[in-house]
Design an enzyme around this catalytic site. Structure first.
Site, PDB file in Angstrom:
ATOM      1  N   ARG A  69       0.803  -1.226   0.000  1.00  0.00           N
ATOM      2  CA  ARG A  69       0.000   0.000   0.000  1.00  0.00           C
ATOM      3  C   ARG A  69       0.835   1.275   0.000  1.00  0.00           C
ATOM      4  O   ARG A  69       0.318   2.366  -0.198  1.00  0.00           O
ATOM      5  CB  ARG A  69      -0.946   0.010   1.208  1.00  0.00           C
ATOM      6  CG  ARG A  69      -0.248   0.147   2.548  1.00  0.00           C
ATOM      7  CD  ARG A  69      -1.274   0.248   3.669  1.00  0.00           C
ATOM      8  NE  ARG A  69      -2.003  -0.995   3.822  1.00  0.00           N
ATOM      9  CZ  ARG A  69      -3.092  -1.125   4.582  1.00  0.00           C
ATOM     10  NH1 ARG A  69      -3.562  -0.082   5.243  1.00  0.00           N
ATOM     11  NH2 ARG A  69      -3.703  -2.282   4.698  1.00  0.00           N
ATOM     12  N   LYS A 176       2.034 -20.199   6.408  1.00  0.00           N
ATOM     13  CA  LYS A 176       1.231 -20.680   7.529  1.00  0.00           C
ATOM     14  C   LYS A 176       0.873 -19.486   8.418  1.00  0.00           C
ATOM     15  O   LYS A 176       1.534 -18.435   8.351  1.00  0.00           O
ATOM     16  CB  LYS A 176       2.000 -21.754   8.302  1.00  0.00           C
ATOM     17  CG  LYS A 176       3.316 -21.270   8.935  1.00  0.00           C
ATOM     18  CD  LYS A 176       3.187 -21.122  10.419  1.00  0.00           C
ATOM     19  CE  LYS A 176       4.452 -20.698  11.082  1.00  0.00           C
ATOM     20  NZ  LYS A 176       4.267 -20.119  12.405  1.00  0.00           N
ATOM     21  N   GLU A 244      12.172 -21.013  21.920  1.00  0.00           N
ATOM     22  CA  GLU A 244      12.659 -19.689  21.537  1.00  0.00           C
ATOM     23  C   GLU A 244      13.000 -18.906  22.799  1.00  0.00           C
ATOM     24  O   GLU A 244      12.309 -19.031  23.820  1.00  0.00           O
ATOM     25  CB  GLU A 244      11.604 -18.940  20.727  1.00  0.00           C
ATOM     26  CG  GLU A 244      11.264 -19.583  19.391  1.00  0.00           C
ATOM     27  CD  GLU A 244      10.220 -18.790  18.638  1.00  0.00           C
ATOM     28  OE1 GLU A 244      10.610 -17.939  17.812  1.00  0.00           O
ATOM     29  OE2 GLU A 244       9.020 -19.004  18.879  1.00  0.00           O
ATOM     30  N   ASP A 263       0.519 -21.912  16.249  1.00  0.00           N
ATOM     31  CA  ASP A 263       1.618 -21.262  15.542  1.00  0.00           C
ATOM     32  C   ASP A 263       2.734 -22.236  15.190  1.00  0.00           C
ATOM     33  O   ASP A 263       3.366 -22.102  14.146  1.00  0.00           O
ATOM     34  CB  ASP A 263       2.186 -20.126  16.406  1.00  0.00           C
ATOM     35  CG  ASP A 263       3.200 -19.272  15.671  1.00  0.00           C
ATOM     36  OD1 ASP A 263       2.969 -18.959  14.489  1.00  0.00           O
ATOM     37  OD2 ASP A 263       4.226 -18.917  16.269  1.00  0.00           O
ATOM     38  N   HIS A 268       4.905 -27.053  12.134  1.00  0.00           N
ATOM     39  CA  HIS A 268       6.305 -27.462  12.244  1.00  0.00           C
ATOM     40  C   HIS A 268       6.477 -28.796  12.988  1.00  0.00           C
ATOM     41  O   HIS A 268       7.106 -29.728  12.480  1.00  0.00           O
ATOM     42  CB  HIS A 268       7.129 -26.400  12.969  1.00  0.00           C
ATOM     43  CG  HIS A 268       7.114 -25.060  12.308  1.00  0.00           C
ATOM     44  ND1 HIS A 268       6.998 -24.899  10.939  1.00  0.00           N
ATOM     45  CD2 HIS A 268       7.217 -23.803  12.814  1.00  0.00           C
ATOM     46  CE1 HIS A 268       7.025 -23.616  10.656  1.00  0.00           C
ATOM     47  NE2 HIS A 268       7.157 -22.935  11.770  1.00  0.00           N
TER      48      HIS A 268
END
Length: 515
Positions: A69, A176, A244, A263, A268
């Site tokens: 945009r 995803k 993480e 997520d 995964h």
């Protein structure tokens, strides 16, 4: 290589032709990226495109179109791409390589609901076919929220961009998550399939592009020593971890309401589990790999007691190394009453002859002790230990650990005699293989491999519709159960998750590995 060697290399089902010294170079084509100004594009996609060009794997006619945009000219966008490449590319920046790539870079300003913007995009595509020689071959990368997939798909159809001419192709790449449950995934698939042929739809799971994940197949099927013990006769359990050490950063708008399980586990970790547990495929073709992975996902059985065999948590304030960090509810944009989990752990069983009685434990979380992704195959104890109890009191179970990231490689853990002394004292030791120390080649990033595969029309590393739907069938009952529990259990940042995750394994007489 002589003719006989060539024949063996190309026909060996355990040898992927893509790994031969002759590189696979994409044919004339362009890549259109929707959401090109986002973090994924800036940090991963644009650098990967440059790295492919630097390695000589893109054709001279390759072109890149950014759609966003922002009120930019082509020159503005070229400068944006160059900055991303200079900051993030894996290969050295070469001015000649950049100049050749920049000649094919274009920018189209607009929003996803702007039909005129897609008309301008169509005009740009035709210009590239005419002036750059892209020959009608174009891939559309949807680096956008799932809610935008239907709008973009319908605009591509209405503008004629999704329709390929004879001898050319049009493909779509979808990031995803593909939906947020089984019902929404099926609806998204219906919308996309109305526009693109199923064979032209590529669902990205970047973990499947990682070298170590692919090496799992080589470890299992190219070596005689592992496959005979890769079953319930010898394996006690399997742990698959993606940890993480960071929080959600500026992703509250995406993450809050999605959570760790949707997520990471749905895509995964279930894919890693399927590759770990599947039978040997007839070949490494897309169809044969998908068939074996789907068998595993179809055979998954959920625990009868989800309360005891699932765990979820939400990070609170704590220390990440020497840095004081806030909790999830303190993150900008997060609802103070949010019940979104930032840690999820589940036990699954695979009801096949090979894996009957072997639990698979999957866990993922943010703000954990360190960043690591690994697959740990933990073996049963030796049936008889002819040693004094004092000699083996600290001896653990043998394990094969495939390190996906970082420090990619494989570790084998086993018992060994302690040197010296007159008594037999046995202690756990590790034998390590590291990609970085064993190969001089610099491994490509996952997105390099996956983007090139799309341009070549080669889909072995992309989950199929069936795999996506089976994954949601596994996760949906867990999410439904969690929705009745209220707030997730808090865990301090920098630790390894909530206590209920430890209790989950303790009930089975096991404990989590410390990566």
């Amino acid at each position: 290589m002589g003719p006989m060697t060539d024949s063996i290399a190309w026909n060996n089902p355990l040898r992927d032709p893509r790994d031969l010294r002759l590189p696979r170079i994409a044919g004339p084509c362009s890549l259109v990226i929707f959401g090109v100004t986002g973090d994924l594009s800036r940090k991963k996609l644009l650098p990967a495109i440059y790295d492919l060009a630097s390695r000589g794997l893109l054709p001279p006619s390759f072109s890149l179109i950014g759609f966003a945009r922002r009120d930019w000219t082509n020159e503005h966008f070229i400068a944006f791409v160059k900055e991303a490449v200079e900051q993030r590319s894996r290969t050295p920046f070469k001015e000649a390589t950049w100049e050749n790539l920049a000649k094919g870079i274009r920018f189209v300003q607009g929003t996803f609901d702007d039909a005129e913007a897609f008309t301008r995009l169509s005009d740009t595509v035709q210009e590239l076919d005419r002036d750059r020689g892209t020959r009608g071959n174009h891939a559309f990368y949807m680096s956008v929220p799932p809610s935008a997939f239907p709008t973009v798909s319908k605009q591509l159809a209405a503008s004629g961009l999704a329709k390929s001419s004879e001898g050319a192709w049009r493909r779509v790449i979808i990031e995803k998550p593909f939906g947020h449950d089984l019902q929404s995934a099926k609806e998204l698939d219906r919308v996309v399939s109305e526009v693109f042929d199923p064979s032209s739809v590529f669902r990205i799971d970047h973990y499947l592009g990682k070298e170590t994940v692919q090496n799992l197949l080589a470890l299992r099927f190219a070596n005689a020593m592992y496959e005979p013990i890769w079953n319930s006769n010898y394996v006690d359990h399997v742990q698959i971890t993606m940890a993480e050490d960071i929080g959600i950063g500026g992703r509250a708008g995406y993450y809050d309401g999605i959570g760790a399980a949707r997520d990471v586990i749905q895509n995964h970790l279930l894919q890693l589990m399927a590759l770990t547990a599947m039978e040997e495929p007839v070949s490494f073709s897309a169809e044969d790999l998908a068939a074996e992975k789907s068998k595993v996902l179809s055979a998954v059985r959920l625990p009868s007691n989800l309360q005891d065999h699932t765990a979820r948590g939400q990070y609170s304030a704590g220390w990440q190394g020497s840095t004081r960090v806030g909790g999830y509810l303190e993150e900008k944009g997060v609802d103070q009453s949010s019940t979104t989990e930032t840690y999820a752990a589940i036990r699954l069983d695979v009801d096949t002859r090979r894996w009957a009685g072997v639990p698979f434990y999957l866990r993922t979380g943010k703000r954990l002790g360190k960043r690591v992704t690994e697959i740990a195959v933990v073996f049963k104890r030796a049936p008889h230990l002819p040693f004094e109890n004092t000699a083996v009191r600290e001896l653990g179970k043998n394990a094969i650990v495939i390190r996906v990231q970082p420090d990619e490689g494989v570790t084998m853990r086993f018992g060994s005699k302690v040197p010296g002394g007159s008594s037999m004292e046995v202690r756990d030791v590790s034998m390590d293989f590291s990609y970085g120390r064993s190969f001089t080649e610099n491994s490509p990033e996952a997105y390099e491999r996956l983007i090139l595969d799309v341009m070549l029309g080669d889909p072995p590393l992309f989950p199929t519709t069936k795999e996506v739907n089976l994954s949601w069938k596994i996760l949906d009952p867990i999410e439904e159960f969690w929705s009745t529990l209220g707030q997730p259990q808090p865990y301090r940042s920098g630790t390894w998750g909530p206590t209920e995750a430890d209790e989950m394994l303790a009930r089975d007489g096991r404990h989590w590995r410390m990566p």
